[in-house]
Every structure is written in structure tokens, then in C-alpha cells.
Design an enzyme around this catalytic site. Sequence first.
Site, PDB file in Angstrom:
ATOM      1  N   ASN A 245       0.737  -1.119  -0.307  1.00  0.00           N
ATOM      2  CA  ASN A 245       0.039   0.026   0.006  1.00  0.00           C
ATOM      3  C   ASN A 245       0.728   1.404  -0.077  1.00  0.00           C
ATOM      4  O   ASN A 245       0.343   2.433   0.634  1.00  0.00           O
ATOM      5  CB  ASN A 245      -0.951   0.096   1.165  1.00  0.00           C
ATOM      6  CG  ASN A 245      -1.858  -1.113   1.438  1.00  0.00           C
ATOM      7  OD1 ASN A 245      -2.492  -1.730   0.234  1.00  0.00           O
ATOM      8  ND2 ASN A 245      -1.994  -1.794   2.284  1.00  0.00           N
ATOM      9  N   ARG A 246       2.164   1.145  -0.579  1.00  0.00           N
ATOM     10  CA  ARG A 246       3.018   2.278  -0.532  1.00  0.00           C
ATOM     11  C   ARG A 246       3.374   2.806   0.697  1.00  0.00           C
ATOM     12  O   ARG A 246       3.925   4.074   1.030  1.00  0.00           O
ATOM     13  CB  ARG A 246       2.551   3.323  -1.663  1.00  0.00           C
ATOM     14  CG  ARG A 246       2.339   2.950  -3.049  1.00  0.00           C
ATOM     15  CD  ARG A 246       3.612   2.582  -3.458  1.00  0.00           C
ATOM     16  NE  ARG A 246       3.601   2.287  -5.016  1.00  0.00           N
ATOM     17  CZ  ARG A 246       3.474   1.228  -5.461  1.00  0.00           C
ATOM     18  NH1 ARG A 246       3.128   0.129  -4.765  1.00  0.00           N
ATOM     19  NH2 ARG A 246       3.431   0.874  -6.797  1.00  0.00           N
ATOM     20  N   LEU A 247       2.887   2.213   1.917  1.00  0.00           N
ATOM     21  CA  LEU A 247       3.539   2.646   3.230  1.00  0.00           C
ATOM     22  C   LEU A 247       4.897   1.995   3.523  1.00  0.00           C
ATOM     23  O   LEU A 247       4.926   1.143   4.559  1.00  0.00           O
ATOM     24  CB  LEU A 247       2.287   2.122   4.187  1.00  0.00           C
ATOM     25  CG  LEU A 247       1.097   2.624   4.140  1.00  0.00           C
ATOM     26  CD1 LEU A 247       0.038   2.435   5.189  1.00  0.00           C
ATOM     27  CD2 LEU A 247       1.156   4.368   4.145  1.00  0.00           C
TER      28      LEU A 247
END
Length: 214
Positions: free
Chosen positions: A191-193
Amino acid sequence: MTDLSNYRKSYEKNQLTEDNLPEDPITLFRNWFLEVEEFGSTAEVNAMTVSTLGLDGFPKSRVVLLKQFTYEGFIFYTNYNSEKGRAIAANPNVCLSFFWHELERQVIIKGVAEKVAENISDGYFESRPEGSRLGAIVSPQSEVIPSREFLEGNLTALEKKYSGKEITRPNNWGGYIVKPVEIEFWQGRPNRLHDRIRYKIQEDFSWQTDRLAP
């Protein structure tokens, strides 16, 4: 227009947490480097991007090979009269970066470059294959040349000149050590975290760590 908006990848292989961070970033770098080697990387694990600020005011990046690293810094070799050599002479603040896509990891190093001792450059130069040693002498790196044949002709002449003789390191070729002031470790996450941990040198030469937002 070439639309690349659908180029996406989910990063899910690893994580980077504060639970087991070493006190210094070189230890973590070494651990990551060895893990990429053990993973069986198809690329050159020691390939890194060196970014400098050019004499024309523009930053420039190029891929070179890391040849040694110690707790003092990261060493690579080049022609001192090359574009990057001239840039470093004018402004020694540089950035190194590694991207190891197999393990979804990136390392970004801010540091100050300085020439290594001549005996270190001599030792590495002597370890290189003969062709590489001659190439270092024959190439006026970053200069405009008339043709490929110009290089090959000069190489042929040098091969004859040094036939049966010792090939010594030219004065304009040698190593730089980049002494880090900040090293950031990036681990891809879903999730691009992504995980981003930054080590920053302190006045007492200890390292402060911080987590950065992705």
C-alpha cells in the site's frame, strides 16, 4: 505521450522496524548487502549511483561500482579529471544510492568525498586486469573524442608500449572515499506505506535514527 500510470508493483517481501536496528548504519548496510548476495542477485550487487553537482550547476548521476566499504566510508575509483572528478573537486558533497529490486530495498547515502591515500589506489590498480589498467590510461574520460577508432588505435599503441613492462597507475586515476553524514534505508511495503529509517551523524560521531514518512 507514453502513459505509464498502470505500471504498479506491490512490495511485500520484507519489513524494517526499530526492534533490531544496529547502532551504526554500516552494520545494517553490510547485512543488507550480504542478504542480496545470498539471494542470488542477477545484477551487480555493488552497482551504485553517484550523484554530484556539476560545474554547470546541474546535478548529474551515473552508475559506478563500489569497491570497498568500511566503518569510515564507501570507496570507488575513477579518473580524477573526469566530469565527476572535477565536480567533486569543486564540491565534495555527493550522494550514493543502491537499489536492490530483488529484496525491494534502497539505500541513499549523503556524504563528503575525498581522495584515498595513493598506496590504496596503487594497490587496487595493480589488482585490475591488464586491459582495465590500459583502459584507465588510454581514456581521456568525459572529453570529446573523434571516434571509437581513436580509442582503439591508442589502446593498440599502448599495448605495444607496455608489452612485457609494468603498467603503473597514472596520477590522474584513483579512489575516492565517501564519508557518510546521513544514510537512509528504504524497505518496500504494501500500500506504498514503505519503511524509511534514517541514520544521521551527530557531533560526537554517534548515529541518531529516525523513522521517516513514506
